[in-house]
Design an enzyme around this catalytic site. Sequence first.
Site, PDB file in Angstrom:
ATOM      1  N   CYS A 198     -12.361   1.405 -29.576  1.00 40.41           N
ATOM      2  CA  CYS A 198     -13.624   2.080 -29.860  1.00 40.41           C
ATOM      3  C   CYS A 198     -14.424   2.345 -28.589  1.00 40.41           C
ATOM      4  O   CYS A 198     -15.460   1.729 -28.346  1.00 40.41           O
ATOM      5  CB  CYS A 198     -14.415   1.249 -30.839  1.00 40.41           C
ATOM      6  N   GLY A 227       3.981  -3.820  -3.594  1.00 44.05           N
ATOM      7  CA  GLY A 227       3.941  -4.098  -5.026  1.00 44.05           C
ATOM      8  C   GLY A 227       4.353  -2.844  -5.769  1.00 44.05           C
ATOM      9  O   GLY A 227       5.437  -2.746  -6.342  1.00 44.05           O
ATOM     10  N   TYR A 244       0.969  -2.603 -12.152  1.00 42.30           N
ATOM     11  CA  TYR A 244      -0.429  -2.559 -12.594  1.00 42.30           C
ATOM     12  C   TYR A 244      -0.540  -2.020 -14.023  1.00 42.30           C
ATOM     13  O   TYR A 244      -1.508  -1.348 -14.367  1.00 42.30           O
ATOM     14  CB  TYR A 244      -1.288  -1.744 -11.606  1.00 42.30           C
ATOM     15  N   GLU A 303       4.114  -6.469   2.131  1.00 42.94           N
ATOM     16  CA  GLU A 303       3.716  -6.950   0.805  1.00 42.94           C
ATOM     17  C   GLU A 303       3.714  -5.813  -0.212  1.00 42.94           C
ATOM     18  O   GLU A 303       2.699  -5.532  -0.848  1.00 42.94           O
ATOM     19  CB  GLU A 303       2.304  -7.560   0.879  1.00 42.94           C
ATOM     20  N   GLY A 316       0.758  -1.244   0.000  1.00 50.15           N
ATOM     21  CA  GLY A 316       0.000   0.000   0.000  1.00 50.15           C
ATOM     22  C   GLY A 316       0.783   1.284   0.000  1.00 50.15           C
ATOM     23  O   GLY A 316       0.204   2.356  -0.240  1.00 50.15           O
ATOM     24  N   TYR A 358      -9.423   4.044 -13.222  1.00 48.51           N
ATOM     25  CA  TYR A 358      -9.377   4.835 -11.976  1.00 48.51           C
ATOM     26  C   TYR A 358      -9.220   6.322 -12.249  1.00 48.51           C
ATOM     27  O   TYR A 358      -8.936   7.078 -11.311  1.00 48.51           O
ATOM     28  CB  TYR A 358      -8.182   4.434 -11.109  1.00 48.51           C
ATOM     29  N   ARG A 369      -5.179   1.747 -16.233  1.00 54.25           N
ATOM     30  CA  ARG A 369      -5.327   2.605 -15.052  1.00 54.25           C
ATOM     31  C   ARG A 369      -6.025   3.936 -15.338  1.00 54.25           C
ATOM     32  O   ARG A 369      -6.903   4.332 -14.580  1.00 54.25           O
ATOM     33  CB  ARG A 369      -3.978   2.838 -14.358  1.00 54.25           C
TER      34      ARG A 369
HETATM   35  N1  LLP Z   1      -1.250  -7.088  -0.416  1.00 53.85           N
HETATM   36  C1  LLP Z   1      -2.547  -7.257  -0.730  1.00 53.85           C
HETATM   37  C2  LLP Z   1      -3.350  -8.198   0.038  1.00 53.85           C
HETATM   38  C3  LLP Z   1      -3.109  -6.511  -1.796  1.00 53.85           C
HETATM   39  O1  LLP Z   1      -4.395  -6.679  -2.093  1.00 53.85           O
HETATM   40  C4  LLP Z   1      -2.307  -5.619  -2.536  1.00 53.85           C
HETATM   41  C5  LLP Z   1      -2.856  -4.840  -3.652  1.00 53.85           C
HETATM   42  C6  LLP Z   1      -0.951  -5.500  -2.180  1.00 53.85           C
HETATM   43  C7  LLP Z   1      -0.461  -6.245  -1.099  1.00 53.85           C
HETATM   44  C8  LLP Z   1       0.012  -4.596  -2.898  1.00 53.85           C
HETATM   45  O2  LLP Z   1      -0.344  -3.268  -2.780  1.00 53.85           O
HETATM   46  P1  LLP Z   1       0.649  -2.105  -3.289  1.00 53.85           P
HETATM   47  O3  LLP Z   1       1.877  -2.146  -2.440  1.00 53.85           O
HETATM   48  O4  LLP Z   1       0.959  -2.397  -4.713  1.00 53.85           O
HETATM   49  O5  LLP Z   1      -0.149  -0.885  -3.132  1.00 53.85           O
HETATM   50  N2  LLP Z   1      -4.768  -2.011  -9.812  1.00 53.85           N
HETATM   51  C9  LLP Z   1      -4.688  -0.950  -8.838  1.00 53.85           C
HETATM   52  C10 LLP Z   1      -4.037  -1.399  -7.528  1.00 53.85           C
HETATM   53  C11 LLP Z   1      -4.752  -2.582  -6.911  1.00 53.85           C
HETATM   54  C12 LLP Z   1      -4.090  -3.060  -5.640  1.00 53.85           C
HETATM   55  C13 LLP Z   1      -4.688  -4.335  -5.176  1.00 53.85           C
HETATM   56  N3  LLP Z   1      -4.067  -4.924  -4.031  1.00 53.85           N
HETATM   57  C14 LLP Z   1      -3.950   0.254  -9.444  1.00 53.85           C
HETATM   58  O6  LLP Z   1      -3.559   0.170 -10.606  1.00 53.85           O
HETATM   59  O7  LLP Z   1      -3.824   1.288  -8.812  1.00 53.85           O
END
Ligand code: LLP
Length: 415
Positions: free
Chosen positions: A342, A275, A370, A273, A239, A316, A312
């Site tokens: 389209c 990402g 993403y 976690e 997050g 969003y 994205r």
């Molecule tokens: N852990 C869990 C349980 C999650 O659901 C997620 C992301 C992460 C870790 C990693 O979160 P990060 O560090 O990447 O914020 N497609 C969307 C983002 C969806 C995130 C879903 N879960 C976007 O493009 O903004």
Amino acid sequence: MSHFHFQNNELFVEQVSARQLAADYGTPCYVYSRAALETNYNNFQSAFHNQQHMICYSVKANSNIAVLNLLARLGSGFDIVSGGELERVLRAGGDPGKIVFSGVGKLPDEIQRALEVGIRCFNVESEAELLLIHNIAAAKNMLAPVSLRVNPDVDPQTHAYIATGLRENKFGISGERILETYRVAEDLAHIEIVGVDCHIGSQLTDLGPFQEALKTCLEIVDTLAADGISIQHIDMGGGLGVRYREETPPTIEEYAAAIKQMIGHRNMELIFEPGRYIAANAGILLTRISYLKDNDLKHFAIVDAAMNDLLRPSLYNAWQNVIATVQSNQTPGVYDIVGPVCETSDFLAKERSLAIQSGDLLAIESCGAYGFVMSSNYNSRNRAPEIIVDGHDVYVVRQRETIDMQLALESLLPE
Ligand code: LLP
């Protein structure tokens, strides 16, 4: 994005020019910098060097097996949400003992496979899931390691579609029910309680919500300890936000300091976690302008990438920076950058000031997370290739799809 820089007015990814990449591999194409990926991982790692912890990179952000493999080589663990992600991690050489398995809808065969390979922990999101994991473990006479994911009901102040820690969201177990669910878990012979888990949302730009969530986790740990249930780790989820435009997310050092202060002298391992933090600013999407087009109100740059390549902005309303890969001193115009799909929602950027012409090469920044993973074949478009640049070296880590690959799984009815 120092691994992406201008040299003689031209955009370079490490030591390779965007122009060369586009000439050799075509557009649209995703390009990742190996050094950027590794630096982001290493920065996270060093921020927590004096705290027991494990980074479980969130595979969903960018699941190319070359990316997973580079992170595995650095010692990363992985956060997965499906059987497919589990297989990717294993093929990329990831250590099953460093995998945590999140998600509200784990299926029996996914649970079974995860147990067989010996993952570190299931992040359990409901009592029903807990009971299913128990039954599957019992049938195999195994012990399933679990954390329960608490929904701490905090507002992460992010886009509603990626907020996950509010009471009304489908994620986690509510604060009211979490303790009784731990007690249920404690009585199940084939379940081993190892942790407390949370993940409150993505692209968070304030520390407050993380601190609130951690406070809830620590209260749970203390209450369970009083009941004789001991917890070995707290999983803080992912997050941490990145900078796309003017956001000012906490630095990794600020994030680490805030968390370490709350953990104090407790003997507690932390799992993270991340990402987006690792991957987002390690990648760009290169796209070429096919046409410039004006109507009475607007100027459009129609490019060869579209919403199927990068969802994205459409999904969003996300803002990602767009730059011309060759700097020019022409007077800029204001353009919407749109694709060939389209749909009016097929835009990559709106109202950007750019000095461009038809045929120019553009780079959309912050596409490493993403980006490719959310791409599709909508409008029967072949998915873009993925390329990793490492110094002067270029590796195609996923080829451009062909129409034969797209059609391989389809067939006609008999005459
Ligand atoms: N852990 C869990 C349980 C999650 O659901 C997620 C992301 C992460 C870790 C990693 O979160 P990060 O560090 O990447 O914020 N497609 C969307 C983002 C969806 C995130 C879903 N879960 C976007 O493009 O903004």
